[in-house]
Scaffold this motif. Structure first.
Motif, PDB file in Angstrom:
ATOM      1  N   ASN A   8       9.729   9.585-113.564  1.00 18.80           N
ATOM      2  CA  ASN A   8       8.338   9.247-113.235  1.00 18.80           C
ATOM      3  C   ASN A   8       7.375   9.751-114.304  1.00 18.80           C
ATOM      4  O   ASN A   8       6.377   9.095-114.614  1.00 18.80           O
ATOM      5  CB  ASN A   8       7.952   9.809-111.867  1.00 18.80           C
ATOM      6  CG  ASN A   8       8.615   9.045-110.737  1.00 18.80           C
ATOM      7  OD1 ASN A   8       9.024   7.897-110.892  1.00 18.80           O
ATOM      8  ND2 ASN A   8       8.747   9.689-109.593  1.00 18.80           N
ATOM      9  N   GLY A   9       7.668  10.913-114.876  1.00 18.00           N
ATOM     10  CA  GLY A   9       6.855  11.443-115.959  1.00 18.00           C
ATOM     11  C   GLY A   9       6.881  10.536-117.173  1.00 18.00           C
ATOM     12  O   GLY A   9       5.845  10.295-117.815  1.00 18.00           O
ATOM     13  N   ILE A  10       8.052  10.009-117.492  1.00 18.94           N
ATOM     14  CA  ILE A  10       8.177   9.067-118.608  1.00 18.94           C
ATOM     15  C   ILE A  10       7.356   7.816-118.323  1.00 18.94           C
ATOM     16  O   ILE A  10       6.629   7.318-119.191  1.00 18.94           O
ATOM     17  CB  ILE A  10       9.650   8.698-118.868  1.00 18.94           C
ATOM     18  CG1 ILE A  10      10.400   9.878-119.460  1.00 18.94           C
ATOM     19  CG2 ILE A  10       9.750   7.494-119.804  1.00 18.94           C
ATOM     20  CD1 ILE A  10      11.877   9.637-119.654  1.00 18.94           C
ATOM     21  N   ARG A  11       7.443   7.317-117.096  1.00 17.74           N
ATOM     22  CA  ARG A  11       6.670   6.112-116.738  1.00 17.74           C
ATOM     23  C   ARG A  11       5.172   6.352-116.911  1.00 17.74           C
ATOM     24  O   ARG A  11       4.454   5.501-117.432  1.00 17.74           O
ATOM     25  CB  ARG A  11       6.978   5.702-115.303  1.00 17.74           C
ATOM     26  CG  ARG A  11       8.344   5.098-115.142  1.00 17.74           C
ATOM     27  CD  ARG A  11       8.584   4.625-113.730  1.00 17.74           C
ATOM     28  NE  ARG A  11       9.926   4.098-113.615  1.00 17.74           N
ATOM     29  CZ  ARG A  11      10.708   4.258-112.551  1.00 17.74           C
ATOM     30  NH1 ARG A  11      10.251   4.924-111.489  1.00 17.74           N
ATOM     31  NH2 ARG A  11      11.909   3.759-112.536  1.00 17.74           N
ATOM     32  N   THR A  12       4.720   7.507-116.478  1.00 16.04           N
ATOM     33  CA  THR A  12       3.304   7.851-116.629  1.00 16.04           C
ATOM     34  C   THR A  12       2.928   7.915-118.106  1.00 16.04           C
ATOM     35  O   THR A  12       1.902   7.373-118.528  1.00 16.04           O
ATOM     36  CB  THR A  12       2.993   9.200-115.951  1.00 16.04           C
ATOM     37  OG1 THR A  12       3.320   9.097-114.566  1.00 16.04           O
ATOM     38  CG2 THR A  12       1.548   9.592-116.118  1.00 16.04           C
ATOM     39  N   PHE A  13       3.767   8.574-118.890  1.00 13.37           N
ATOM     40  CA  PHE A  13       3.479   8.682-120.320  1.00 13.37           C
ATOM     41  C   PHE A  13       3.454   7.303-120.971  1.00 13.37           C
ATOM     42  O   PHE A  13       2.570   7.023-121.797  1.00 13.37           O
ATOM     43  CB  PHE A  13       4.505   9.573-121.030  1.00 13.37           C
ATOM     44  CG  PHE A  13       4.227   9.650-122.501  1.00 13.37           C
ATOM     45  CD1 PHE A  13       3.281  10.530-122.982  1.00 13.37           C
ATOM     46  CD2 PHE A  13       4.864   8.804-123.393  1.00 13.37           C
ATOM     47  CE1 PHE A  13       2.972  10.584-124.330  1.00 13.37           C
ATOM     48  CE2 PHE A  13       4.570   8.836-124.735  1.00 13.37           C
ATOM     49  CZ  PHE A  13       3.618   9.739-125.210  1.00 13.37           C
ATOM     50  N   ILE A  14       4.381   6.445-120.640  1.00 16.23           N
ATOM     51  CA  ILE A  14       4.452   5.102-121.233  1.00 16.23           C
ATOM     52  C   ILE A  14       3.184   4.322-120.922  1.00 16.23           C
ATOM     53  O   ILE A  14       2.655   3.616-121.786  1.00 16.23           O
ATOM     54  CB  ILE A  14       5.719   4.361-120.765  1.00 16.23           C
ATOM     55  CG1 ILE A  14       6.968   5.038-121.342  1.00 16.23           C
ATOM     56  CG2 ILE A  14       5.671   2.888-121.129  1.00 16.23           C
ATOM     57  CD1 ILE A  14       7.044   5.080-122.857  1.00 16.23           C
ATOM     58  N   ALA A  62       0.656   5.651-123.273  1.00 14.22           N
ATOM     59  CA  ALA A  62       0.962   5.266-124.651  1.00 14.22           C
ATOM     60  C   ALA A  62       0.634   3.799-124.917  1.00 14.22           C
ATOM     61  O   ALA A  62       0.237   3.450-126.038  1.00 14.22           O
ATOM     62  CB  ALA A  62       2.428   5.547-124.958  1.00 14.22           C
ATOM     63  N   LYS A  63       0.753   2.946-123.919  1.00 12.61           N
ATOM     64  CA  LYS A  63       0.447   1.524-124.096  1.00 12.61           C
ATOM     65  C   LYS A  63      -1.004   1.309-124.504  1.00 12.61           C
ATOM     66  O   LYS A  63      -1.321   0.307-125.153  1.00 12.61           O
ATOM     67  CB  LYS A  63       0.736   0.754-122.801  1.00 12.61           C
ATOM     68  CG  LYS A  63       2.190   0.507-122.541  1.00 12.61           C
ATOM     69  CD  LYS A  63       2.370  -0.258-121.241  1.00 12.61           C
ATOM     70  CE  LYS A  63       3.837  -0.496-120.949  1.00 12.61           C
ATOM     71  NZ  LYS A  63       4.035  -1.216-119.661  1.00 12.61           N
ATOM     72  N   ASN A  64      -1.857   2.224-124.133  1.00 12.38           N
ATOM     73  CA  ASN A  64      -3.274   2.118-124.473  1.00 12.38           C
ATOM     74  C   ASN A  64      -3.601   2.706-125.843  1.00 12.38           C
ATOM     75  O   ASN A  64      -4.767   2.703-126.245  1.00 12.38           O
ATOM     76  CB  ASN A  64      -4.128   2.812-123.411  1.00 12.38           C
ATOM     77  CG  ASN A  64      -4.004   2.133-122.065  1.00 12.38           C
ATOM     78  OD1 ASN A  64      -3.990   0.905-121.981  1.00 12.38           O
ATOM     79  ND2 ASN A  64      -3.891   2.921-121.017  1.00 12.38           N
ATOM     80  N   HIS A  65      -2.589   3.200-126.531  1.00  8.84           N
ATOM     81  CA  HIS A  65      -2.813   3.850-127.825  1.00  8.84           C
ATOM     82  C   HIS A  65      -1.766   3.396-128.838  1.00  8.84           C
ATOM     83  O   HIS A  65      -0.969   4.191-129.340  1.00  8.84           O
ATOM     84  CB  HIS A  65      -2.805   5.369-127.664  1.00  8.84           C
ATOM     85  CG  HIS A  65      -3.867   5.834-126.728  1.00  8.84           C
ATOM     86  ND1 HIS A  65      -5.176   5.947-127.102  1.00  8.84           N
ATOM     87  CD2 HIS A  65      -3.813   6.138-125.418  1.00  8.84           C
ATOM     88  CE1 HIS A  65      -5.889   6.331-126.066  1.00  8.84           C
ATOM     89  NE2 HIS A  65      -5.092   6.453-125.033  1.00  8.84           N
ATOM     90  N   LYS A 111       2.748  -0.384-132.073  1.00  7.59           N
ATOM     91  CA  LYS A 111       3.563   0.834-132.083  1.00  7.59           C
ATOM     92  C   LYS A 111       2.695   2.061-131.856  1.00  7.59           C
ATOM     93  O   LYS A 111       1.502   2.055-132.160  1.00  7.59           O
ATOM     94  CB  LYS A 111       4.315   0.954-133.405  1.00  7.59           C
ATOM     95  CG  LYS A 111       5.335  -0.152-133.603  1.00  7.59           C
ATOM     96  CD  LYS A 111       6.103   0.026-134.888  1.00  7.59           C
ATOM     97  CE  LYS A 111       7.142  -1.082-135.015  1.00  7.59           C
ATOM     98  NZ  LYS A 111       7.964  -0.893-136.207  1.00  7.59           N
ATOM     99  N   SER A 112       3.334   3.102-131.354  1.00  7.44           N
ATOM    100  CA  SER A 112       2.667   4.371-131.101  1.00  7.44           C
ATOM    101  C   SER A 112       3.561   5.489-131.629  1.00  7.44           C
ATOM    102  O   SER A 112       4.753   5.276-131.886  1.00  7.44           O
ATOM    103  CB  SER A 112       2.425   4.533-129.593  1.00  7.44           C
ATOM    104  OG  SER A 112       1.681   5.697-129.326  1.00  7.44           O
ATOM    105  N   ARG A 113       2.982   6.652-131.777  1.00  9.65           N
ATOM    106  CA  ARG A 113       3.786   7.792-132.220  1.00  9.65           C
ATOM    107  C   ARG A 113       4.779   8.160-131.125  1.00  9.65           C
ATOM    108  O   ARG A 113       4.425   8.228-129.952  1.00  9.65           O
ATOM    109  CB  ARG A 113       2.908   8.988-132.536  1.00  9.65           C
ATOM    110  CG  ARG A 113       2.055   8.794-133.763  1.00  9.65           C
ATOM    111  CD  ARG A 113       1.204  10.025-133.992  1.00  9.65           C
ATOM    112  NE  ARG A 113       0.277   9.861-135.076  1.00  9.65           N
ATOM    113  CZ  ARG A 113       0.450  10.358-136.293  1.00  9.65           C
ATOM    114  NH1 ARG A 113       1.519  11.057-136.579  1.00  9.65           N
ATOM    115  NH2 ARG A 113      -0.460  10.176-137.221  1.00  9.65           N
ATOM    116  N   CYS A 114       6.006   8.449-131.532  1.00 16.30           N
ATOM    117  CA  CYS A 114       7.046   8.798-130.572  1.00 16.30           C
ATOM    118  C   CYS A 114       7.133  10.318-130.425  1.00 16.30           C
ATOM    119  O   CYS A 114       7.438  11.018-131.389  1.00 16.30           O
ATOM    120  CB  CYS A 114       8.393   8.253-131.026  1.00 16.30           C
ATOM    121  SG  CYS A 114       9.731   8.629-129.860  1.00 16.30           S
ATOM    122  N   PRO A 115       6.867  10.832-129.210  1.00 20.64           N
ATOM    123  CA  PRO A 115       6.864  12.286-129.005  1.00 20.64           C
ATOM    124  C   PRO A 115       8.216  12.859-128.575  1.00 20.64           C
ATOM    125  O   PRO A 115       8.261  13.961-128.035  1.00 20.64           O
ATOM    126  CB  PRO A 115       5.828  12.448-127.893  1.00 20.64           C
ATOM    127  CG  PRO A 115       6.052  11.242-127.051  1.00 20.64           C
ATOM    128  CD  PRO A 115       6.378  10.135-128.029  1.00 20.64           C
TER     129      PRO A 115
END
Length: 140
Positions: free
Chosen positions: A18-24, A27-30, A36-40
């Motif tokens: 769920n944390g990954i889903r929230t982060f994704i 990230a879609k907005n950035h 593409k976005s920076r991969c953390p």
């Protein structure tokens, strides 16, 4: 935003997923012009730009970098007061007291120090037993 999932070891547990889903979603907005976005992830450490799909795969496979507590590359504002200037000279006393005896006399006896400024380097292969270049005489 709850980021406690970032410290979980089990990347298959519900909280982590769920944390990954929230982060994704964040990230879609950035993303850049290429989407593409920076991969953390722990492997990329925000140094590489990836597609959102690749970021999701990386976060599942490698985990998120636990040091990435402020998502500054993904829209989280940086609190200016968070990064306070550090006075590098604070708490540093003069070092001239290190050789002082208990009676306050300054002891400059540094006989235990080795002066290597005048030493010469001679490659080991060039030293031959009994030679005049510094080799030892044979005692046989």
């Amino acid at each position: 935003m709850d980021k406690s999932w970032m410290n979980l070891r089990d990347r298959l547990c519900k909280e982590y997923v769920n944390g990954i889903r929230t982060f994704i979603q964040v990230a879609k907005n950035h993303v850049n012009k290429d989407g593409k976005s920076r991969c953390p992830c722990r492997d990329c450490q925000n140094a590489f730009w990836k597609s959102i799909n690749d970021i999701e795969i990386h976060l599942c496979r490698f985990g998120i970098a636990t040091t990435y507590q402020r998502w500054i590359f993904h829209g989280e504002k940086v609190d200016i007061n968070y990064y306070k200037p550090v006075d590098l000279n604070s708490g540093i006393d003069k070092v001239d007291h290190l050789d002082d005896d208990d009676d306050g006399n300054h002891d400059d006896n540094n006989d235990d120090l080795v002066d290597t400024s005048q030493s010469r380097y001679v490659p080991m292969g060039s030293i031959q037993e009994g030679s005049k270049t510094g080799g030892r005489q044979s005692s046989h």
